[in-house]
Design a protein around this motif. Structure first.
Motif, short mmCIF file in Angstrom:
data_model
loop_
_atom_site.label_atom_id
_atom_site.label_comp_id
_atom_site.label_asym_id
_atom_site.label_seq_id
_atom_site.Cartn_x
_atom_site.Cartn_y
_atom_site.Cartn_z
N ASP A 1 -5.06 2.54 -2.26
CA ASP A 1 -5.00 1.96 -0.92
C ASP A 1 -4.86 3.05 0.15
OD1 ASP A 1 -5.28 -0.59 -1.88
OD2 ASP A 1 -3.17 -1.15 -1.64
N GLY A 2 -3.96 3.99 -0.10
CA GLY A 2 -3.75 5.06 0.87
C GLY A 2 -4.97 5.95 1.03
N ALA B 1 0.71 0.08 -10.71
CA ALA B 1 1.21 -0.11 -9.35
C ALA B 1 1.13 1.18 -8.56
CB ALA B 1 2.64 -0.62 -9.39
N ARG B 2 1.49 2.31 -9.19
CA ARG B 2 1.41 3.60 -8.50
C ARG B 2 -0.02 3.93 -8.13
NH1 ARG B 2 -0.50 8.15 -9.23
NH2 ARG B 2 -1.06 7.78 -11.40
N TYR C 1 -4.39 -4.39 5.07
CA TYR C 1 -3.43 -4.43 3.97
C TYR C 1 -2.40 -3.31 4.04
CZ TYR C 1 -7.01 -1.28 2.01
OH TYR C 1 -7.93 -0.28 1.81
N ASN C 2 -2.73 -2.20 4.73
CA ASN C 2 -1.79 -1.09 4.82
C ASN C 2 -0.86 -1.19 6.02
OD1 ASN C 2 -2.57 0.39 2.56
ND2 ASN C 2 -4.30 1.29 3.63
N ASN D 1 -0.07 -7.28 7.37
CA ASN D 1 -0.05 -7.79 6.00
C ASN D 1 1.12 -8.77 5.87
OD1 ASN D 1 0.51 -8.18 3.24
ND2 ASN D 1 -0.36 -6.20 2.69
N LYS E 1 -2.58 1.86 -7.79
CA LYS E 1 -3.07 0.93 -6.78
C LYS E 1 -2.63 1.36 -5.38
CE LYS E 1 -4.59 -2.77 -4.68
NZ LYS E 1 -5.96 -2.75 -4.15
N ARG E 2 -1.39 1.75 -5.25
CA ARG E 2 -0.90 2.20 -3.93
C ARG E 2 -1.60 3.50 -3.51
NH1 ARG E 2 4.14 0.14 -6.13
NH2 ARG E 2 4.62 -1.81 -5.03
N LEU F 1 4.06 -7.87 3.69
CA LEU F 1 4.94 -6.82 4.21
C LEU F 1 5.78 -7.31 5.37
CD1 LEU F 1 2.47 -3.78 4.06
CD2 LEU F 1 4.17 -4.50 2.38
#
Length: 202
Positions: A73-74, A66-67, A187-188, A193, A69-70, A196
């Protein structure tokens, strides 16, 4: 009008910084100018490459994935923003030199920034494929396969570098034009999104 982009220098910068960044932290250059903008894009690709490696670790737990993946994305958002800054710089430089693209010119669908980005990724592939040709723990068949792949990657980069030279010459010569293509990464964006903004409503 003199050339805006020294493609040979760009390829050298990509190779030199990949080598240096493997020995120490990658640098995000906040200056303007083509070299600085290209290296900013390159630094995000460098960081992305190594986050992607971690994402494929079969021993990584869900928290790590998860970390990562984030982080990916960033970094992808920043990488795309950096490509757009390159394109904005090129168009501004053409305008300042009196060669602003005419809307009647043929449109080149791939932008300068996207070619620079692809050259950056090829520099990373070449570096890591070369590492594979030197692995003492791999057999000779593996090293030979990687040497053949390395030759293909180097040929691809030479072809792409020549394509950048030709595009830049066509832009300066008033034979082609391009536009800044906004990536619109949804997505961000917490307003775009649905996961979110749905949580926000809840």
């Amino acid at each position: 009008m003199d050339a805006l982009i020294d493609t040979d220098r760009l390829v050298r910068l990509h190779d030199e910084t990949v080598q240096r960044w493997h020995a120490g932290p990658s640098e995000i250059d906040e200056r303007d100018g083509f070299d600085a903008l290209a290296l900013r894009n390159h630094a995000f690709n460098f960081r992305l490459w190594h986050e992607e490696d971690q994402a494929r670790d079969p021993a990584a737990d869900a928290v790590v994935i998860a970390r990562v993946k984030r982080a990916i994305d960033g970094l992808n958002q920043q990488r795309n923003d950096a490509m757009e800054r390159i394109d904005e710089w090129v168009l501004a430089a053409l305008g300042a030199a009196g060669s602003a693209p005419d809307a009647r010119l043929p449109l080149h669908s791939e932008t300068v920034g996207s070619i620079v980005d692809r050259l950056s990724i090829l520099a990373l592939r070449i570096f890591h494929m070369h590492e594979q040709t030197q692995r003492p723990d791999a057999d000779e068949a593996h090293r030979a396969t990687c040497r053949a792949r390395l030759a293909v990657l180097r040929e691809q980069r030479a072809d792409l570098a020549q394509a950048l030279r030709l595009l830049e010459a066509d832009l300066r010569g008033g034979r082609k034009r391009f536009k800044v293509y906004r990536q619109m990464k949804m997505y961000n964006d917490p307003t775009l999104n649905p996961v979110l903004y749905g949580k926000g409503r809840a």
